[in-house]
Enzyme design. Structure first.
Site, PDB file in Angstrom:
ATOM      1  N   CYS A   1       0.756  -1.035   0.127  1.00 33.68           N
ATOM      2  CA  CYS A   1       0.097  -0.090   0.030  1.00 33.68           C
ATOM      3  C   CYS A   1       0.787   1.300  -0.004  1.00 33.68           C
ATOM      4  O   CYS A   1       1.649   1.501   0.951  1.00 33.68           O
ATOM      5  CB  CYS A   1      -0.936  -0.079   1.302  1.00 33.68           C
TER       6      CYS A   1
ATOM      7  N   CYS B   1      -1.008   3.978  -6.325  1.00 31.15           N
ATOM      8  CA  CYS B   1      -2.046   3.143  -5.388  1.00 31.15           C
ATOM      9  C   CYS B   1      -2.345   1.823  -5.725  1.00 31.15           C
ATOM     10  O   CYS B   1      -2.530   1.341  -6.809  1.00 31.15           O
ATOM     11  CB  CYS B   1      -3.578   3.932  -5.225  1.00 31.15           C
TER      12      CYS B   1
HETATM   13  N1  DGL Z   1      -4.182   0.532  -1.651  1.00 33.85           N
HETATM   14  C1  DGL Z   1      -3.565   1.663  -1.173  1.00 33.85           C
HETATM   15  C2  DGL Z   1      -2.729   2.284  -1.669  1.00 33.85           C
HETATM   16  O1  DGL Z   1      -1.875   1.790  -2.340  1.00 33.85           O
HETATM   17  C3  DGL Z   1      -4.853   2.874  -0.903  1.00 33.85           C
HETATM   18  C4  DGL Z   1      -6.410   2.807  -0.580  1.00 33.85           C
HETATM   19  C5  DGL Z   1      -6.702   3.499   0.448  1.00 33.85           C
HETATM   20  O2  DGL Z   1      -6.983   4.700   0.446  1.00 33.85           O
HETATM   21  O3  DGL Z   1      -6.884   2.848   1.568  1.00 33.85           O
HETATM   22  O4  DGL Z   1      -2.187   3.524  -1.345  1.00 33.85           O
END
Ligand code: DGL
Length: 263
Positions: A75, A190
């Site tokens: 993430c 993301c």
């Molecule tokens: N998957 C997360 C990232 O790579 C973000 C999603 C969220 O806002 O929770 O930033």
């Protein structure tokens, strides 16, 4: 027989599955624990202090419960906030996911690059520093999306998501339509966004090079892990939502786990 190595992968939701699916083929022998911190989703709407206060103890509990050999923070929003506190707190090796600004700027021919991430990721000093240090003179447009991660979750769960709602989040990435030097590279900062890859490509006003860091993260994981033992027990996979909700998406999730059905 020796136990398989355990790799723990954590994201706020289902986005980290786009990283997991690249890691699994490099280490098919490993046992995978995938954690979706859906209680705190979306991370992009939280402050840096809130994310540190949430993630450091949560990862500590997960390390105690699952004894991983390596932890992947799949993430960007978490990684740009907590990698240093996590490394200071725990001795297990960590691999983070941060915006792939360096390879994007190196690859851009028009010198116009956009970074599409959560609002939190594009605001963080970590991201600003990546641009200062690795922007290589490119004009970098930061696009903070409030909704795209939630739209990706919805789409993967089988909910109808309109082209219009995706396009509204994507459009600011495309700069200089009438210039010779229009945007030619978009960083997917993301891990949720590659879940919508087909639609991003279809809805883009013109073709661009999309940079997804997942293959590079998988290579880093393979480099850091001890070589596989030939005679390990058969490895499995687990999926955990911090809310405790059961995952009812088994058929849709299996490809991300290399065909295994996560327990
Ligand atoms: N998957 C997360 C990232 O790579 C973000 C999603 C969220 O806002 O929770 O930033």
């Amino acid at each position: 027989m020796p136990a398989p190595a355990t790799i723990l992968v954590i994201d706020s939701g289902l986005g980290g599955l786009t990283v997991l699916r690249e890691i699994v083929p490099t280490r098919p022998d490993a046992h995978y624990v995938y954690v979706a911190d859906d209680v705190f989703f979306p991370y992009g709407h939280h402050s840096e202090d809130e994310i540190i206060a949430r993630v450091v103890p949560l990862v500590g509990e997960l390390i105690a419960a699952h004894r991983p050999d390596l932890v992947v923070i799949a993430c960007n929003t978490m990684s740009v906030s907590v990698m240093a506190p996590l490394r200071a707190a725990y001795s297990v090796p960590f691999v983070g996911t941060v915006p792939a600004i360096k390879p994007a700027c190196a690859a851009s021919k028009t010198r116009r690059v956009s970074v599409l991430g959560t609002r939190a990721t594009v605001k963080r000093e970590y991201t600003q520093a990546l641009i200062r240090d690795h922007g290589q003179g490119c004009e970098v447009t930061l696009v903070g999306s409030g909704e795209l991660a939630s739209l990706a979750e919805a789409a993967l769960s089988g909910v109808e998501v309109s082209d219009q709602s995706i396009f509204a989040e994507l459009a600011p990435c495309f700069v200089g339509e009438k210039d010779a030097a229009r945007t030619d590279t978009v960083v997917l900062a993301c891990t949720h966004y590659p879940l919508l890859m087909d639609r991003l490509v279809r809805l883009a006003p013109w073709p661009v090079n999309w940079i997804d860091p997942a293959p590079a993260i998988a290579r880093r994981v393979a480099d850091l892990m001890k070589p596989a033992d030939d005679a390990t027990e058969e490895a499995g996979a687990e999926m955990i939502f911090t809310s405790g909700r059961p995952h009812a998406l088994n058929h849709a999730l299996m490809p991300f786990f290399g065909g295994r059905v996560p327990a």
